[in-house]
Scaffold this motif. Sequence first.
Motif, PDB file in Angstrom:
ATOM      1  N   THR A 115      56.288  17.707  38.851  1.00  0.00           N
ATOM      2  CA  THR A 115      55.954  16.284  38.920  1.00  0.00           C
ATOM      3  C   THR A 115      54.445  16.100  39.050  1.00  0.00           C
ATOM      4  O   THR A 115      53.856  15.266  38.355  1.00  0.00           O
ATOM      5  CB  THR A 115      56.673  15.620  40.111  1.00  0.00           C
ATOM      6  N   ALA A 116      53.820  16.871  39.919  1.00  0.00           N
ATOM      7  CA  ALA A 116      52.370  16.763  40.103  1.00  0.00           C
ATOM      8  C   ALA A 116      51.628  17.144  38.819  1.00  0.00           C
ATOM      9  O   ALA A 116      50.649  16.494  38.446  1.00  0.00           O
ATOM     10  CB  ALA A 116      51.918  17.652  41.260  1.00  0.00           C
ATOM     11  N   ALA A 145      64.523  18.155  34.765  1.00  0.00           N
ATOM     12  CA  ALA A 145      63.405  17.599  33.995  1.00  0.00           C
ATOM     13  C   ALA A 145      63.416  16.072  34.060  1.00  0.00           C
ATOM     14  O   ALA A 145      62.366  15.443  34.236  1.00  0.00           O
ATOM     15  CB  ALA A 145      63.463  18.071  32.543  1.00  0.00           C
ATOM     16  N   ILE A 146      64.583  15.482  33.942  1.00  0.00           N
ATOM     17  CA  ILE A 146      64.687  14.019  33.981  1.00  0.00           C
ATOM     18  C   ILE A 146      64.186  13.492  35.321  1.00  0.00           C
ATOM     19  O   ILE A 146      63.400  12.541  35.369  1.00  0.00           O
ATOM     20  CB  ILE A 146      66.132  13.573  33.682  1.00  0.00           C
ATOM     21  N   ARG A 147      64.588  14.129  36.398  1.00  0.00           N
ATOM     22  CA  ARG A 147      64.139  13.693  37.735  1.00  0.00           C
ATOM     23  C   ARG A 147      62.634  13.880  37.876  1.00  0.00           C
ATOM     24  O   ARG A 147      61.949  13.031  38.444  1.00  0.00           O
ATOM     25  CB  ARG A 147      64.901  14.462  38.824  1.00  0.00           C
ATOM     26  N   CYS A 148      62.110  14.967  37.363  1.00  0.00           N
ATOM     27  CA  CYS A 148      60.665  15.206  37.395  1.00  0.00           C
ATOM     28  C   CYS A 148      59.934  14.066  36.686  1.00  0.00           C
ATOM     29  O   CYS A 148      58.973  13.507  37.224  1.00  0.00           O
ATOM     30  CB  CYS A 148      60.348  16.546  36.725  1.00  0.00           C
ATOM     31  N   TYR A 149      60.386  13.727  35.493  1.00  0.00           N
ATOM     32  CA  TYR A 149      59.735  12.651  34.739  1.00  0.00           C
ATOM     33  C   TYR A 149      59.867  11.312  35.462  1.00  0.00           C
ATOM     34  O   TYR A 149      58.914  10.536  35.496  1.00  0.00           O
ATOM     35  CB  TYR A 149      60.308  12.553  33.325  1.00  0.00           C
ATOM     36  N   GLU A 150      61.027  11.034  36.032  1.00  0.00           N
ATOM     37  CA  GLU A 150      61.192   9.777  36.777  1.00  0.00           C
ATOM     38  C   GLU A 150      60.193   9.706  37.931  1.00  0.00           C
ATOM     39  O   GLU A 150      59.550   8.676  38.139  1.00  0.00           O
ATOM     40  CB  GLU A 150      62.624   9.651  37.300  1.00  0.00           C
ATOM     41  N   LYS A 151      60.062  10.801  38.673  1.00  0.00           N
ATOM     42  CA  LYS A 151      59.125  10.816  39.806  1.00  0.00           C
ATOM     43  C   LYS A 151      57.675  10.726  39.327  1.00  0.00           C
ATOM     44  O   LYS A 151      56.812  10.276  40.087  1.00  0.00           O
ATOM     45  CB  LYS A 151      59.326  12.078  40.643  1.00  0.00           C
ATOM     46  N   ALA A 152      57.432  11.096  38.088  1.00  0.00           N
ATOM     47  CA  ALA A 152      56.077  11.021  37.531  1.00  0.00           C
ATOM     48  C   ALA A 152      55.801   9.665  36.878  1.00  0.00           C
ATOM     49  O   ALA A 152      54.726   9.461  36.305  1.00  0.00           O
ATOM     50  CB  ALA A 152      55.858  12.146  36.519  1.00  0.00           C
ATOM     51  N   THR A 162      67.132  13.749  17.593  1.00  0.00           N
ATOM     52  CA  THR A 162      65.900  14.416  17.167  1.00  0.00           C
ATOM     53  C   THR A 162      66.283  15.612  16.296  1.00  0.00           C
ATOM     54  O   THR A 162      67.465  15.998  16.249  1.00  0.00           O
ATOM     55  CB  THR A 162      65.090  14.927  18.381  1.00  0.00           C
ATOM     56  N   PRO A 163      65.322  16.213  15.628  1.00  0.00           N
ATOM     57  CA  PRO A 163      65.629  17.429  14.868  1.00  0.00           C
ATOM     58  C   PRO A 163      66.215  18.547  15.740  1.00  0.00           C
ATOM     59  O   PRO A 163      66.886  19.439  15.233  1.00  0.00           O
ATOM     60  CB  PRO A 163      64.274  17.832  14.289  1.00  0.00           C
ATOM     61  N   ASP A 164      65.996  18.484  17.062  1.00  0.00           N
ATOM     62  CA  ASP A 164      66.560  19.477  17.979  1.00  0.00           C
ATOM     63  C   ASP A 164      67.897  19.046  18.574  1.00  0.00           C
ATOM     64  O   ASP A 164      68.462  19.758  19.402  1.00  0.00           O
ATOM     65  CB  ASP A 164      65.577  19.750  19.136  1.00  0.00           C
ATOM     66  N   GLY A 165      68.394  17.865  18.196  1.00  0.00           N
ATOM     67  CA  GLY A 165      69.660  17.368  18.735  1.00  0.00           C
ATOM     68  C   GLY A 165      69.451  16.127  19.584  1.00  0.00           C
ATOM     69  O   GLY A 165      68.391  15.490  19.558  1.00  0.00           O
ATOM     70  N   THR A 166      70.450  15.790  20.383  1.00  0.00           N
ATOM     71  CA  THR A 166      70.394  14.601  21.229  1.00  0.00           C
ATOM     72  C   THR A 166      69.375  14.812  22.348  1.00  0.00           C
ATOM     73  O   THR A 166      69.324  15.871  22.960  1.00  0.00           O
ATOM     74  CB  THR A 166      71.771  14.299  21.828  1.00  0.00           C
ATOM     75  N   ALA A 167      68.570  13.791  22.585  1.00  0.00           N
ATOM     76  CA  ALA A 167      67.562  13.834  23.643  1.00  0.00           C
ATOM     77  C   ALA A 167      67.565  12.495  24.371  1.00  0.00           C
ATOM     78  O   ALA A 167      68.038  11.484  23.837  1.00  0.00           O
ATOM     79  CB  ALA A 167      66.180  14.100  23.056  1.00  0.00           C
ATOM     80  N   LEU A 168      67.033  12.511  25.586  1.00  0.00           N
ATOM     81  CA  LEU A 168      66.862  11.273  26.345  1.00  0.00           C
ATOM     82  C   LEU A 168      65.402  10.851  26.191  1.00  0.00           C
ATOM     83  O   LEU A 168      64.503  11.527  26.687  1.00  0.00           O
ATOM     84  CB  LEU A 168      67.194  11.487  27.823  1.00  0.00           C
ATOM     85  N   LEU A 169      65.161   9.762  25.492  1.00  0.00           N
ATOM     86  CA  LEU A 169      63.809   9.252  25.333  1.00  0.00           C
ATOM     87  C   LEU A 169      63.375   8.618  26.653  1.00  0.00           C
ATOM     88  O   LEU A 169      64.070   7.759  27.201  1.00  0.00           O
ATOM     89  CB  LEU A 169      63.739   8.229  24.207  1.00  0.00           C
ATOM     90  N   MET A 170      62.234   9.078  27.161  1.00  0.00           N
ATOM     91  CA  MET A 170      61.672   8.554  28.410  1.00  0.00           C
ATOM     92  C   MET A 170      60.244   8.136  28.129  1.00  0.00           C
ATOM     93  O   MET A 170      59.524   8.806  27.393  1.00  0.00           O
ATOM     94  CB  MET A 170      61.739   9.609  29.508  1.00  0.00           C
ATOM     95  N   VAL A 171      59.823   7.016  28.743  1.00  0.00           N
ATOM     96  CA  VAL A 171      58.524   6.436  28.469  1.00  0.00           C
ATOM     97  C   VAL A 171      57.765   6.165  29.766  1.00  0.00           C
ATOM     98  O   VAL A 171      58.342   5.729  30.759  1.00  0.00           O
ATOM     99  CB  VAL A 171      58.685   5.106  27.682  1.00  0.00           C
ATOM    100  N   CYS A 172      56.477   6.438  29.727  1.00  0.00           N
ATOM    101  CA  CYS A 172      55.563   6.090  30.828  1.00  0.00           C
ATOM    102  C   CYS A 172      54.520   5.149  30.231  1.00  0.00           C
ATOM    103  O   CYS A 172      53.770   5.525  29.327  1.00  0.00           O
ATOM    104  CB  CYS A 172      54.896   7.350  31.381  1.00  0.00           C
ATOM    105  N   GLU A 173      54.497   3.934  30.751  1.00  0.00           N
ATOM    106  CA  GLU A 173      53.596   2.930  30.210  1.00  0.00           C
ATOM    107  C   GLU A 173      52.370   2.774  31.102  1.00  0.00           C
ATOM    108  O   GLU A 173      52.421   3.015  32.313  1.00  0.00           O
ATOM    109  CB  GLU A 173      54.337   1.604  30.063  1.00  0.00           C
ATOM    110  N   ARG A 174      51.300   2.357  30.483  1.00  0.00           N
ATOM    111  CA  ARG A 174      50.063   2.086  31.201  1.00  0.00           C
ATOM    112  C   ARG A 174      50.325   0.979  32.206  1.00  0.00           C
ATOM    113  O   ARG A 174      50.946  -0.027  31.888  1.00  0.00           O
ATOM    114  CB  ARG A 174      49.010   1.668  30.171  1.00  0.00           C
ATOM    115  N   THR A 175      49.867   1.150  33.440  1.00  0.00           N
ATOM    116  CA  THR A 175      50.139   0.146  34.480  1.00  0.00           C
ATOM    117  C   THR A 175      49.013  -0.865  34.613  1.00  0.00           C
ATOM    118  O   THR A 175      49.199  -1.898  35.233  1.00  0.00           O
ATOM    119  CB  THR A 175      50.377   0.821  35.844  1.00  0.00           C
ATOM    120  N   ALA A 176      47.852  -0.562  34.093  1.00  0.00           N
ATOM    121  CA  ALA A 176      46.739  -1.522  34.219  1.00  0.00           C
ATOM    122  C   ALA A 176      46.121  -1.809  32.894  1.00  0.00           C
ATOM    123  O   ALA A 176      46.252  -1.097  31.952  1.00  0.00           O
ATOM    124  CB  ALA A 176      45.683  -0.972  35.176  1.00  0.00           C
TER     125      ALA A 176
END
Length: 176
Positions: A115-116, A145-152, A162-176
């Motif tokens: 996460t860090a 990995a999902i929990r790591c990304y959520e905490k980040a 995806t070409p590698d199969g099913t994936a969970l799309l996760m997004v981090c948006e700019r906060t400012a």
Amino acid sequence: MPTETTLTERFSFRPLQMADLPMLHEWLARPHWTQWWGPAPTAAEVEAEYGAWIQDPTQVQPHIALLDGKPFGYIQSYVAMDSGGGWWEEVTDPGVRGIDQSIADGAQLGRGLGTAMVKAFVARLLADPQVTHIQTDPDPRNARAIRCYEKAGFRAVGEVQTPDGTALLMVCERTA
């Protein structure tokens, strides 16, 4: 125990170098990598794929993540739009960056270090005003990995193909 902010500040990143490829090859063969990244590539395959990115980082920017100056993991970013190979064909925003990473040593999993590392790398990417948001695509079964990304700071958008199969799309948006 250090605070999360201090832990994040202990991470730095340097471009992957040809001299790193034997180390990366060894990392890619570790069980916690092959579980999610697929079968371990040969040394020649690592040199061909990662060596090409080292020589021309316009598609993928590969990095070694350093914790207190020592190799800790691998992390890469890329422009999602026009990434090719069937990846992110619907992305029309040139500011979207994708990331992928893994911690080198499986014994370091589950300690908040991933996460860090992700937070530090995301901050580095978002320092570029042209970057609009960052996305990643873990396997939907990879709860760690999902929990790591959520905490980040990432949020799940939904499953995608995806070409590698099913994936969970996760997004981090700019906060400012």
